[in-house]
Scaffold this active site. Structure first.
Site, PDB file in Angstrom:
ATOM      1  N   LYS A 182      62.118   2.113 -48.392  1.00  0.00           N
ATOM      2  CA  LYS A 182      60.968   1.331 -47.960  1.00  0.00           C
ATOM      3  C   LYS A 182      59.636   2.086 -48.096  1.00  0.00           C
ATOM      4  O   LYS A 182      58.581   1.457 -48.210  1.00  0.00           O
ATOM      5  CB  LYS A 182      61.171   0.839 -46.528  1.00  0.00           C
ATOM      6  CG  LYS A 182      62.274  -0.231 -46.423  1.00  0.00           C
ATOM      7  CD  LYS A 182      62.040  -1.335 -47.379  1.00  0.00           C
ATOM      8  CE  LYS A 182      62.865  -2.603 -47.188  1.00  0.00           C
ATOM      9  NZ  LYS A 182      64.140  -2.568 -46.555  1.00  0.00           N
ATOM     10  N   CYS A 184      68.230 -10.968 -41.178  1.00  0.00           N
ATOM     11  CA  CYS A 184      68.238 -12.432 -41.141  1.00  0.00           C
ATOM     12  C   CYS A 184      69.090 -13.054 -42.237  1.00  0.00           C
ATOM     13  O   CYS A 184      68.804 -14.160 -42.715  1.00  0.00           O
ATOM     14  CB  CYS A 184      66.818 -12.973 -41.236  1.00  0.00           C
ATOM     15  SG  CYS A 184      65.800 -12.561 -39.826  1.00  0.00           S
ATOM     16  N   ARG A 212      63.965   1.515 -37.762  1.00  0.00           N
ATOM     17  CA  ARG A 212      62.699   2.101 -38.214  1.00  0.00           C
ATOM     18  C   ARG A 212      61.792   2.359 -37.012  1.00  0.00           C
ATOM     19  O   ARG A 212      61.641   1.504 -36.144  1.00  0.00           O
ATOM     20  CB  ARG A 212      62.012   1.180 -39.228  1.00  0.00           C
ATOM     21  CG  ARG A 212      62.544   1.391 -40.635  1.00  0.00           C
ATOM     22  CD  ARG A 212      61.867   0.516 -41.659  1.00  0.00           C
ATOM     23  NE  ARG A 212      62.548  -0.765 -41.765  1.00  0.00           N
ATOM     24  CZ  ARG A 212      62.022  -1.940 -41.452  1.00  0.00           C
ATOM     25  NH1 ARG A 212      60.767  -2.013 -41.037  1.00  0.00           N
ATOM     26  NH2 ARG A 212      62.727  -3.030 -41.573  1.00  0.00           N
ATOM     27  N   ASN A 253      72.112  -2.809 -35.580  1.00  0.00           N
ATOM     28  CA  ASN A 253      71.596  -2.344 -36.876  1.00  0.00           C
ATOM     29  C   ASN A 253      72.562  -1.360 -37.539  1.00  0.00           C
ATOM     30  O   ASN A 253      72.178  -0.588 -38.417  1.00  0.00           O
ATOM     31  CB  ASN A 253      70.210  -1.706 -36.691  1.00  0.00           C
ATOM     32  CG  ASN A 253      69.447  -1.555 -38.009  1.00  0.00           C
ATOM     33  OD1 ASN A 253      69.629  -2.354 -38.938  1.00  0.00           O
ATOM     34  ND2 ASN A 253      68.602  -0.541 -38.111  1.00  0.00           N
ATOM     35  N   GLY A 297      66.328   4.248 -42.926  1.00  0.00           N
ATOM     36  CA  GLY A 297      65.074   3.514 -43.081  1.00  0.00           C
ATOM     37  C   GLY A 297      63.845   4.371 -42.774  1.00  0.00           C
ATOM     38  O   GLY A 297      62.729   4.039 -43.158  1.00  0.00           O
ATOM     39  N   ARG A 351      64.281 -16.451 -39.150  1.00  0.00           N
ATOM     40  CA  ARG A 351      65.244 -16.804 -38.105  1.00  0.00           C
ATOM     41  C   ARG A 351      64.530 -17.810 -37.223  1.00  0.00           C
ATOM     42  O   ARG A 351      63.863 -17.455 -36.265  1.00  0.00           O
ATOM     43  CB  ARG A 351      65.626 -15.531 -37.344  1.00  0.00           C
ATOM     44  CG  ARG A 351      66.888 -15.601 -36.557  1.00  0.00           C
ATOM     45  CD  ARG A 351      67.201 -14.246 -35.950  1.00  0.00           C
ATOM     46  NE  ARG A 351      68.029 -13.413 -36.806  1.00  0.00           N
ATOM     47  CZ  ARG A 351      69.369 -13.438 -36.808  1.00  0.00           C
ATOM     48  NH1 ARG A 351      70.009 -14.230 -35.988  1.00  0.00           N
ATOM     49  NH2 ARG A 351      70.037 -12.655 -37.619  1.00  0.00           N
TER      50      ARG A 351
HETATM   51  C1  SPV Z   1      65.464  -3.309 -43.651  1.00  0.00           C
HETATM   52  O1  SPV Z   1      65.409  -3.095 -42.440  1.00  0.00           O
HETATM   53  O2  SPV Z   1      64.811  -4.201 -44.200  1.00  0.00           O
HETATM   54  C2  SPV Z   1      66.337  -2.506 -44.488  1.00  0.00           C
HETATM   55  C3  SPV Z   1      66.796  -1.246 -44.000  1.00  0.00           C
HETATM   56  O3  SPV Z   1      66.592  -2.883 -45.597  1.00  0.00           O
HETATM   57  S1  SPV Z   1      65.506  -0.129 -43.871  1.00  0.00           S
HETATM   58  O4  SPV Z   1      65.788   0.936 -44.808  1.00  0.00           O
HETATM   59  O5  SPV Z   1      65.499   0.315 -42.499  1.00  0.00           O
HETATM   60  O6  SPV Z   1      64.263  -0.786 -44.222  1.00  0.00           O
HETATM   61 MN    MN Z   2      65.197  -4.502 -46.168  1.00  0.00          MN
END
Ligand code: SPV
Ligand code: MN
Length: 652
Positions: free
Chosen positions: A247, A293, A106, A407, A240, A440
């Site tokens: 998100k 995590c 992200r 990632n 993301g 973590r």
């Molecule tokens: C996270 O990073 O918490 C995810 C993937 O689940 S994302 O779509 O990048 O948020």
């Molecule tokens: Mn997530």
């Protein structure tokens, strides 16, 4: 406070389409007859106007209205191949997608909430005033789909008919993004109008990767308009950042829960999983953990998998907390996924079971994906997130280039998992009794502890800390990670905390459905407990014992040791559960290492939180009262027993 529909809707302002007639007029000019027919099945005026304006803004050559049919799904898959966004792998229905090497997570530095003058946002988020955001959207997204196909998908985040499900539009030029949406979300073309009417709103997401070159990345943006529940993403591809139904819309669902639900909803960054207990019962558990995590692993350790990333809860008329997963698939990190810890997920990845979109892993010369920590023999070379790769490769700074990006992800349907529970389709959700919070944390908190009451539980969530992970570009060091949801909490954290206190202590929650709130920590190291090295004290599979202990605890079947931070498990109970469920011995000296209170560390952690929350606006005083009381009680313990307090000293 959250004011819906305040200011102007940016895409409408730019597109200029304000009536259904004008929308139809535009569709007539821009869509072929078949797609005009498809769009005419949708009747909600706001939906039609939003779509028309997205077309006016992005100026695509053609428009494809996705109905969710098998034929349409095949079209999207094929388009992802034709556009070069995915490549076929030898294993049936497996493909590989790469994001640019500098967009592997992200892009929080280029992510903004669009706000009105005077709106307050979380201290952890960036904001941009509406006028400025409109300027950027216009400049960067104007005509961005020239010569391209715009794909329009209709989804519902959650089972249709659930009281907290939200309909959402995904509008994108990326077939990879829509392909991912088709695995992760429930297509809802046929019921979209009905669901919008039922909810009174819908979320909208507009994305284009544009030319998608490395030099475009400075122009990449993720915008979330809190007032109009619309997102804009440009010049990026990582899901993301682009599949903002995930998100982006989660953030809107958080706002909806915090500001518009009368303290009867929550929207959390939590897995949902069912734990089988004695006598054939299943107890449902939701758990928060920051990205990277072990949230997916914990979800998989349950006997009945519902979801691994998001949970939306409400207090139902029966006095219980019900939870649904807005998703129906997994966008999971593959690093460290292996046979031992994640047998169910491994089956989907290594056997011909279901569709898999791999991202950013290494593909060897035979077309087989590989990733760090998979427990298999790595190949000598292949192609990964940064191009050609070989064993021992270092970057320009001499740093080793990993086989796969940390990632790297897989996108799979949850229904393919051996432990998948059809409860994920139940609009009534599951009755959640256990809520966990983890991070973590290498040196402070024990593997599991239970709050003495819901207020202390909310504080456990508020105090999650975590080492930075690879899910955010440029992140490093140890960070606070409140409820593991702070990156997705648009408003001030104090408002969010207040909503949590009020939700979990809501008088509507019946005594027999009272939940427990608990902390979990898998990351204690030998060196933090008198040994040497960063090796973990526990193993991945121990999760089953911690979850089972919580399951027995919520049913009042195991006792506990009361401490200032909450209840700790007794050795005998854990020993039994380890033997029965993890099939291994659980030595007493390991228990002592894991569950002794390291008072100085905990007090330092409390001081960190007191300091940080002291700088936040509108934090409920209850938070400070609880933390200060815990601090004082810990110091009393230290006086009596020294800085390391073994659990047996506190057992009565
Ligand atoms: C996270 O990073 O918490 C995810 C993937 O689940 S994302 O779509 O990048 O948020
Ligand atoms: Mn997530």
């Amino acid at each position: 406070m959250l004011e819906r529909k305040k200011g102007y809707d940016i895409v409408t302002e730019i597109g200029g389409v304000r009536t259904v007639d004008a929308a139809y007029d535009l569709f007539g000019k821009r869509l072929d007859a078949e797609h005009v027919r498809r769009i005419r099945k949708i009747e909600n005026p706001e939906v039609l106007i939003k779509i028309a304006n997205a077309i006016a803004l992005c100026d695509p050559k053609t428009v494809f209205v996705f109905t969710g049919s098998e034929k349409d799904r095949a079209f999207v898959r094929q388009l992802a191949l034709d556009q070069g966004e995915e490549k076929k792998l030898p294993m049936k229905n497996h493909t590989i997608h790469y994001d640019l090497k500098d967009e592997q997570g992200r892009i929080i530095d280029r992510t903004y909430y669009i706000i009105n003058e005077g709106d307050k946002v979380s201290s952890l988020g960036q904001k941009m005033l509406r006028d400025q955001a409109m300027k950027e959207v216009k400049e960067k997204m104007g005509g961005i789909m020239k010569g391209r196909t715009m794909l329009i998908g209709f989804y519902i985040r959650g089972p249709a008919g659930a009281p907290v499900s939200n309909p959402a539009l995904e509008i994108t030029s990326s077939a990879y993004v829509l392909h991912s949406a088709n695995i992760l979300y429930r297509s809802a073309y046929d019921v979209f109008d009905k669901e919008v009417e039922h909810c009174g709103h819908f979320f909208a997401n507009i994305h284009s990767e544009g030319t998608n070159r490395l030099e475009d990345l400075p122009n990449a943006r993720v915008f979330m308009d809190r007032s109009w529940w619309t997102t804009y993403a440009m010049f990026c591809t990582y899901a993301g950042n682009t599949l903002l139904m995930k998100k982006g819309n989660h953030r809107f669902a958080v706002d909806k829960a915090v500001y518009l639900s009368n303290n009867q909803n929550l929207s959390e960054h939590m897995f949902i999983t069912g734990i089988n207990g004695p006598g054939g019962r299943t107890t449902w558990c939701c758990g928060a953990a920051p990205s990277g995590c072990g949230k997916t692993t914990t979800a998989m350790a349950g006997d009945k998998f519902v979801g691994d990333d998001l949970a939306q809860m409400w207090i139902a008329e029966d006095g219980a907390i019900h939870a649904i997963n807005p998703e129906c698939g997994i966008f999971g990190i593959v690093e460290d996924v292996n046979r031992e810890g994640d047998p169910h997920l491994m089956d989907l990845l290594r056997k011909e079971k279901c569709e898999v979109i791999w991202s950013n892993v290494l593909i060897d010369e035979k077309g087989v994906p590989h990733w760090t920590g998979n427990g298999e023999t790595p190949p000598a070379k292949g192609r990964n997130f940064q191009g050609e790769w070989h064993q021992g490769m270092v970057d320009a700074k001499g740093k080793p280039v990993p086989m796969s990006h940390p990632n790297s992800r897989c996108t799979v349907s949850a229904s393919a998992l051996a432990n998948y529970s059809k409860e994920n389709e139940n609009p009534k959700g599951v009755v959640a009794r256990i809520f966990t919070y983890s991070g973590r944390d290498s040196d402070t908190m024990p593997p599991v502890w239970v709050a003495r009451n819901s207020d202390e539980g909310v504080v456990i969530g508020a105090c999650i800390v975590s080492a930075a992970t690879a899910t955010e570009v440029g992140a490093s060091g140890v960070k606070r990670a409140p409820w593991a949801n702070a990156p997705f909490t648009p408003g001030p954290l104090g408002d969010y905390m207040d909503a949590q206190f009020k939700f979990y202590s809501h008088p509507k929650i019946a005594k027999k459905h009272q939940p427990i709130l608990a902390g979990l920590n898998y990351f204690l190291t030998h060196e933090a407990r008198g040994g040497t090295g960063k090796k973990l004290l526990g193993e991945k599979k121990d999760v089953k014992a911690w979850l089972a202990w919580l399951e027995r605890r919520v049913h009042g079947e195991v006792g506990a040791i009361e401490t200032p931070i909450g209840f700790l498990p007794k050795y005998e109970d854990l020993k039994q559960l380890f033997g029965d469920l993890v099939k291994k011995d659980y030595p007493k000296d390991l228990y002592d290492k894991q569950f002794s209170l390291y008072v100085d560390n905990i007090v330092a952690r409390i001081d960190l939180q007191l300091d940080a929350y002291g700088k936040e606006q509108s934090v409920p005083p209850k938070f400070f009262d609880i933390m200060k009381k815990q601090r004082a009680d810990l110091l009393k313990l230290k006086e009596k027993f020294g800085a390391i307090v073994a659990p047996d000293k506190l057992a009565r």
